[in-house]
Scaffold this motif. Structure first.
Motif, PDB file in Angstrom:
ATOM      1  N   SER A 130     -21.847 -21.567  18.539  1.00  0.00           N
ATOM      2  CA  SER A 130     -21.631 -21.710  17.098  1.00  0.00           C
ATOM      3  C   SER A 130     -20.914 -20.469  16.572  1.00  0.00           C
ATOM      4  O   SER A 130     -21.202 -19.341  16.987  1.00  0.00           O
ATOM      5  CB  SER A 130     -22.969 -21.890  16.375  1.00  0.00           C
ATOM      6  N   GLY A 131     -19.982 -20.703  15.635  1.00  0.00           N
ATOM      7  CA  GLY A 131     -19.195 -19.606  15.089  1.00  0.00           C
ATOM      8  C   GLY A 131     -17.873 -19.388  15.776  1.00  0.00           C
ATOM      9  O   GLY A 131     -17.073 -18.554  15.312  1.00  0.00           O
TER      10      GLY A 131
ATOM     11  N   SER B 255     -17.957 -23.754   8.998  1.00  0.00           N
ATOM     12  CA  SER B 255     -17.321 -23.229   7.792  1.00  0.00           C
ATOM     13  C   SER B 255     -15.845 -23.639   7.791  1.00  0.00           C
ATOM     14  O   SER B 255     -15.279 -23.979   8.835  1.00  0.00           O
ATOM     15  CB  SER B 255     -17.441 -21.699   7.720  1.00  0.00           C
TER      16      SER B 255
ATOM     17  N   ALA C 169     -14.661 -22.699  11.592  1.00  0.00           N
ATOM     18  CA  ALA C 169     -15.535 -22.218  12.672  1.00  0.00           C
ATOM     19  C   ALA C 169     -16.463 -23.347  13.103  1.00  0.00           C
ATOM     20  O   ALA C 169     -16.706 -24.308  12.359  1.00  0.00           O
ATOM     21  CB  ALA C 169     -16.347 -21.001  12.222  1.00  0.00           C
TER      22      ALA C 169
END
Length: 315
Positions: free
Chosen positions: A57-58, A99, A116
């Motif tokens: 994640s990210g 995001s 992201a």
């Protein structure tokens, strides 16, 4: 004919760069492939895009193709979503983002970071991923398989596994031989290790000495002495020998009745040990019973004493 060939070459040269101008939004495996029936677009169980796995994640998400952002916002089920309209009439949608990095109306190029990795909304996978959907902009139900537009992913070389070193076997200790004692007592008996008898050597008869003096009469040949037969050596046995007690036979013999009684005692020791007690108990009961049935003695008669007159003496 030449005109048709020239047109085909021009179309090929123009279409190939456009068709190949696509990129994967994230680098990862396809978790769920495309599944869609254009004749029955609302049937259950259909999947109108690709679920592409991400590392974590990210991680950054890039634009699969160049175009203008037509939507950037949150959708209740799809979460953070982004749609890019390309110049050749495709709408590229990315959902379940963590995001969004661009706004509506922005122009993006292929490979630009636009968001992201999530998750957001209602994810369909338990690992980090991105959902990619492609459709024709002019057709709300014209969904296409993204694998037909994305380039073939490069195969990652699989490292050759290094063979594990073989364990070196440890030398096993050699068990020491167990020497049994010469004499072992057990249960009142003496156990001895077998003793091998020494071999019997039979001496050959001595030959008579020959004398150099001539004799007139031939000497009689000595008679051959009988040779002792070789004694067979006992075969060695590794089992210990047991000395059993020697029972000496008595010189005297018992009568037949006494011998039978002795065998009975050996065969039935419990009955003979309990028998005398039972006989004594029966005799005691019989005695008590007979005493109780004896007739009572008559009472003693009292004979009154009568005085007699003294005898008179003769005058």
């Amino acid at each position: 004919m030449l005109l048709k060939l020239t047109t085909a070459v021009v179309i090929f040269l123009v279409w190939v760069p456009v068709a190949s101008a696509w990129s994967w939004p994230v680098q990862g495996p396809v978790l769920q492939p495309f599944s869609y029936d254009e004749a029955h677009p609302y049937d259950a169980g259909q999947h109108r895009g690709l679920d592409i796995g991400a590392t974590a994640s990210g991680d950054p998400v890039v634009a699969p193709a160049s175009g203008t952002v037509s939507f950037a916002g949150f959708v209740p089920t799809s979460g953070e979503s982004l749609t890019i309209e390309t110049a050749d009439g495709y709408s590229v949608t990315l959902t379940h983002l963590g995001s969004i990095g661009v706004a509506k109306g922005a122009t993006v190029a292929e490979g630009d970071v636009v968001g992201a990795v999530g998750p957001s909304g209602t994810p369909e996978q338990s690992v980090p991923y991105v959902h990619l959907g492609i459709r024709l902009t002019a057709d709300d139900l014209g969904y296409l398989d993204p694998l037909g537009l994305l380039p073939t992913p490069e195969a990652t070389p699989t490292p050759t596994p290094t063979p594990a070193p073989q364990p070196v076997p440890k030398p096993q200790p050699v068990p020491k031989p167990v020497h049994l004692p010469t004499h072992t007592r057990g249960g009142g008996l003496v156990i001895e290790a077998p003793v091998t008898a020494p071999p019997v050597v039979v001496a050959a008869p001595a030959e008579p000495r020959q004398t150099s003096q001539p004799t007139s009469k031939p000497k009689a040949k000595p008679e051959a002495k009988p040779t002792a037969e070789p004694v067979a050596e006992p075969s060695p046995s590794h089992a210990p020998q047991i000395r059993r007690p020697v029972v000496e036979t008595p010189a005297w013999t018992l009568p037949a009745a006494a011998t039978e009684a002795a065998h009975t005692i050996e065969a039935q020791p419990l009955v003979l040990s309990v028998g005398p007690g039972i006989v004594a108990a029966l005799l005691a009961l019989f005695t008590a019973f007979t005493r109780g049935r004896r007739p009572a003695r008559p009472p003693a008669r009292v004979i009154p004493f009568r005085r007699e007159a003294p005898l008179r003496r003769a005058a």
